[in-house]
Design a protein around this motif. Structure first.
Motif, PDB file in Angstrom:
ATOM      1  N   LEU A   1       0.897  -1.370  -0.164  1.00 33.73           N
ATOM      2  CA  LEU A   1       0.087  -0.077   0.026  1.00 33.73           C
ATOM      3  C   LEU A   1       0.839   1.261   0.100  1.00 33.73           C
ATOM      4  CD1 LEU A   1      -2.780  -0.956   2.531  1.00 33.73           C
ATOM      5  CD2 LEU A   1      -2.992  -1.281   0.289  1.00 33.73           C
ATOM      6  N   ARG A   2       1.851   1.374   0.868  1.00 34.63           N
ATOM      7  CA  ARG A   2       2.634   2.317   1.023  1.00 34.63           C
ATOM      8  C   ARG A   2       4.357   1.903   1.087  1.00 34.63           C
ATOM      9  NH1 ARG A   2      -1.373   4.279  -0.367  1.00 34.63           N
ATOM     10  NH2 ARG A   2      -2.612   5.855   0.412  1.00 34.63           N
ATOM     11  N   LYS A   3       5.343   2.763   0.607  1.00 34.07           N
ATOM     12  CA  LYS A   3       6.679   2.666   0.876  1.00 34.07           C
ATOM     13  C   LYS A   3       6.851   4.025   1.488  1.00 34.07           C
ATOM     14  CE  LYS A   3       9.564   0.480  -1.773  1.00 34.07           C
ATOM     15  NZ  LYS A   3      10.629  -0.046  -2.777  1.00 34.07           N
ATOM     16  N   LEU A   4       7.477   3.864   2.908  1.00 36.02           N
ATOM     17  CA  LEU A   4       7.758   5.189   3.649  1.00 36.02           C
ATOM     18  C   LEU A   4       9.322   5.120   3.392  1.00 36.02           C
ATOM     19  CD1 LEU A   4       5.326   4.715   6.383  1.00 36.02           C
ATOM     20  CD2 LEU A   4       4.859   5.500   4.202  1.00 36.02           C
ATOM     21  N   GLU A   5       9.638   6.122   2.876  1.00 38.17           N
ATOM     22  CA  GLU A   5      11.176   6.396   2.584  1.00 38.17           C
ATOM     23  C   GLU A   5      11.813   7.537   2.833  1.00 38.17           C
ATOM     24  OE1 GLU A   5      11.880   3.270  -1.255  1.00 38.17           O
ATOM     25  OE2 GLU A   5      11.321   5.299  -1.646  1.00 38.17           O
ATOM     26  N   GLY A   6      12.928   7.826   3.563  1.00 41.73           N
ATOM     27  CA  GLY A   6      13.471   9.021   3.874  1.00 41.73           C
ATOM     28  C   GLY A   6      14.666   8.739   5.164  1.00 41.73           C
ATOM     29  N   HIS A   7      14.352   7.840   5.810  1.00 37.73           N
ATOM     30  CA  HIS A   7      15.620   7.674   6.653  1.00 37.73           C
ATOM     31  C   HIS A   7      16.646   7.136   5.911  1.00 37.73           C
ATOM     32  CE1 HIS A   7      13.610   7.732  10.705  1.00 37.73           C
ATOM     33  NE2 HIS A   7      12.649   6.988  10.273  1.00 37.73           N
ATOM     34  N   GLU A   8      17.844   7.788   6.558  1.00 37.81           N
ATOM     35  CA  GLU A   8      19.139   7.474   6.026  1.00 37.81           C
ATOM     36  C   GLU A   8      20.068   6.190   6.729  1.00 37.81           C
ATOM     37  OE1 GLU A   8      21.183  11.277   6.306  1.00 37.81           O
ATOM     38  OE2 GLU A   8      19.419  12.116   4.752  1.00 37.81           O
ATOM     39  N   GLY A   9      19.525   5.721   7.556  1.00 31.82           N
ATOM     40  CA  GLY A   9      19.873   4.400   8.319  1.00 31.82           C
ATOM     41  C   GLY A   9      18.810   3.319   8.386  1.00 31.82           C
ATOM     42  N   GLY A  10      19.243   2.413   9.217  1.00 38.18           N
ATOM     43  CA  GLY A  10      18.499   1.334   9.305  1.00 38.18           C
ATOM     44  C   GLY A  10      17.449   1.752  10.606  1.00 38.18           C
ATOM     45  N   VAL A  11      16.008   1.494  10.225  1.00 41.94           N
ATOM     46  CA  VAL A  11      14.962   1.846  11.261  1.00 41.94           C
ATOM     47  C   VAL A  11      14.712   0.623  12.365  1.00 41.94           C
ATOM     48  CG1 VAL A  11      12.359   2.120  11.498  1.00 41.94           C
ATOM     49  CG2 VAL A  11      13.759   2.898   9.435  1.00 41.94           C
TER      50      VAL A  11
ATOM     51  N   ILE B   1      13.925  10.789  14.553  1.00 42.31           N
ATOM     52  CA  ILE B   1      12.646  10.412  14.615  1.00 42.31           C
ATOM     53  C   ILE B   1      11.628  10.984  13.614  1.00 42.31           C
ATOM     54  CG2 ILE B   1      10.523  10.257  15.930  1.00 42.31           C
ATOM     55  CD1 ILE B   1      12.574  10.468  18.534  1.00 42.31           C
ATOM     56  N   ARG B   2      11.068  10.124  12.803  1.00 41.67           N
ATOM     57  CA  ARG B   2      10.245  10.597  11.850  1.00 41.67           C
ATOM     58  C   ARG B   2       8.523  10.225  11.917  1.00 41.67           C
ATOM     59  NH1 ARG B   2      12.170  11.828   6.269  1.00 41.67           N
ATOM     60  NH2 ARG B   2      14.323  12.172   6.511  1.00 41.67           N
ATOM     61  N   VAL B   3       7.670  10.987  11.819  1.00 40.55           N
ATOM     62  CA  VAL B   3       6.217  10.826  11.932  1.00 40.55           C
ATOM     63  C   VAL B   3       5.702  10.948  10.711  1.00 40.55           C
ATOM     64  CG1 VAL B   3       4.280  11.965  12.945  1.00 40.55           C
ATOM     65  CG2 VAL B   3       6.448  12.227  14.018  1.00 40.55           C
ATOM     66  N   TRP B   4       4.860   9.684  10.405  1.00 40.27           N
ATOM     67  CA  TRP B   4       4.466   9.642   8.978  1.00 40.27           C
ATOM     68  C   TRP B   4       2.935   9.544   9.157  1.00 40.27           C
ATOM     69  CZ3 TRP B   4       8.176   8.654   5.389  1.00 40.27           C
ATOM     70  CH2 TRP B   4       9.624   8.126   6.111  1.00 40.27           C
ATOM     71  N   ASP B   5       2.176  10.049   7.952  1.00 41.96           N
ATOM     72  CA  ASP B   5       0.777  10.352   7.731  1.00 41.96           C
ATOM     73  C   ASP B   5       0.537   8.613   6.898  1.00 41.96           C
ATOM     74  OD1 ASP B   5      -1.830   9.904   6.465  1.00 41.96           O
ATOM     75  OD2 ASP B   5      -1.901  12.302   6.809  1.00 41.96           O
ATOM     76  N   LEU B   6      -0.123   7.564   7.673  1.00 46.53           N
ATOM     77  CA  LEU B   6      -0.129   6.333   6.750  1.00 46.53           C
ATOM     78  C   LEU B   6      -1.165   6.502   5.733  1.00 46.53           C
ATOM     79  CD1 LEU B   6      -0.090   4.033   9.981  1.00 46.53           C
ATOM     80  CD2 LEU B   6       1.511   4.208   8.337  1.00 46.53           C
ATOM     81  N   GLU B   7      -2.259   7.074   5.853  1.00 43.35           N
ATOM     82  CA  GLU B   7      -2.968   7.415   4.747  1.00 43.35           C
ATOM     83  C   GLU B   7      -2.504   7.908   3.473  1.00 43.35           C
ATOM     84  OE1 GLU B   7      -6.547   5.913   3.343  1.00 43.35           O
ATOM     85  OE2 GLU B   7      -6.056   5.880   5.586  1.00 43.35           O
ATOM     86  N   LYS B   8      -1.660   9.047   3.570  1.00 45.72           N
ATOM     87  CA  LYS B   8      -0.870   9.768   2.285  1.00 45.72           C
ATOM     88  C   LYS B   8       0.390   9.114   2.345  1.00 45.72           C
ATOM     89  CE  LYS B   8      -3.404  14.095   3.559  1.00 45.72           C
ATOM     90  NZ  LYS B   8      -3.194  15.528   3.861  1.00 45.72           N
TER      91      LYS B   8
END
Length: 378
Positions: free
Chosen positions: A49-59, A78-85
């Protein structure tokens, strides 16, 4: 009637990467990997459904709260994501090393009696992060209507409007934590467990007693206690009110890396390949779940069952009797995460050097119910 031929779903994810953390809300499977990627899959079809990309190292840590996901990484952010978008809405910086553990603490009602309304410790959800830099940080969880806040990599973030306080005191990496109400408990590689007051950041107790690194902690709300697991092979129970040691639970012969308390059942898992079921009231061991061939890497339990993973497979046990009910998955080369909710059980595994997410869309049977068909892996 139980479906005797439940449909089993398996799909590739993260290529051959390690699944470091997983969340499952009954509809979406959210997995994070050591590659820095976060995937959101549909539990019914396995569709990405989604690929959340942006971290520059392992999560290394993710936590879900409604339609929000919070992730912590080796890139120290720390990243905060909108799962719907599928969008990153906020980036928090300030930790000086890997963000190893996260908690999201909803507004909690406390001190409720028959005449007065319950008080709330805080009026908004909180993010609590623990890092290898030996500190914990408490942040306000952004709301959907808040503007984006995306800090550049050269910004320290100490003036972040969402940062409420920094908790300092541990002398080594923060490895585990648990929170409830106005209480935060943290376990560290400095061999201590610390108890904090969330609203002020005050250190209430330092629990000394473990001989080696602390890997797991839990709060026993019912008995007002703290529970901790350590590399010294023991599980310890402490008074939350005074910090005094109450029980030392012995029996494991290697690192105790995972603890989970559900009502009156405490389960611990160890690198000795064994899970133990304890009575949290008196510290007595009620069952020994022995059958895995390697270190227990993950498990979840409720009042009827324990689902656990180790290097070669996933097993389901009767938590009341300690009896092995079924080998759910076999012939694996690694098991990283397991969880169940509603009618689905999810496992993140390695098979033939590839990473798979394996799902059963049928209810895992409770104790005393007939087992599902032998043709299913779950």
């Amino acid at each position: 009637m139980w479906n005797t031929e439940p449909r089993h779903l398996a799909f590739r994810a993260h290529k051959n990467g390690v699944v470091t953390s997983m969340q499952f809300d009954g509809e979406r499977i959210i997995t994070a990997s050591d590659s820095g990627k976060i995937n959101v899959h549909d539990v019914q079809s396995g569709a990405l459904l989604r690929k959340l990309e942006g971290h520059e190292g392992g999560v290394w840590a993710i936590q879900q709260y409604q339609n929000t996901l919070v992730s912590g990484s080796t890139d120290r952010s720390i990243r905060v994501w909108d799962l719907e978008k599928g969008e990153c809405t906020h980036i928090f910086r300030g930790h000086k090393s890997t963000v190893r553990t996260l908690e999201i603490l909803p507004p909690t009602q406390v001190d409720q009696d028959t005449t007065d309304e319950a008080d709330t410790v805080h009026d908004w959800p909180l993010i609590i992060s623990g890092s290898r830099d030996s500190t914990l940080r408490i942040w306000k969880l952004p709301q959907a209507e808040d503007p984006t806040y995306l800090l550049s990599t050269d910004t320290q973030g100490e003036d972040c409007p969402y940062l409420l306080r920094v908790l300092e005191g541990h002398q080594h990496s923060v490895r585990a934590m648990a929170a409830h109400g106005d209480t935060l408990v943290s376990g560290s590689y400095d061999c201590t467990v610390r108890v904090w007051e969330i609203s002020t950041g005050a250190l209430l107790h330092t629990l000394d007693g473990h001989g080696y690194k602390v890997y797991a902690v839990a709060i026993d709300q019912k008995r007002n206690r703290v529970i901790s697991g350590s590399m010294d092979h023991t599980v310890r129970i402490w008074s939350l009110e005074t910090g005094a040691p109450l029980f030392t639970l012995e029996g494991h012969t290697s690192l105790v890396g995972i603890l989970e308390l559900k009502e009156d059942i405490l389960v611990s898992a160890s690198a000795d390949s064994v899970l133990r079921v304890w009575d949290p009231e008196n510290g007595e061991c009620t069952s020994v779940l022995s059958g895995h061939s390697g270190a227990v890497t993950c498990f979840q339990h409720d009042n009827e069952k324990v689902v656990s993973g180790s290097d070669r497979g996933v097993k389901m046990w009767n938590v009341q009797t300690g009896v092995l009910e079924k080998d759910l998955l076999t012939e694996l080369s690694g098991v990283w995460q397991v969880c169940f909710k509603g009618q689905h059980c999810v496992a993140a595994v390695q098979r033939d050097s590839a990473t798979f997410i394996e799902v059963s869309p049928t209810t895992i049977p409770y104790a005393g119910n007939p087992l599902i068909g032998e043709d299913s892996r779950f």
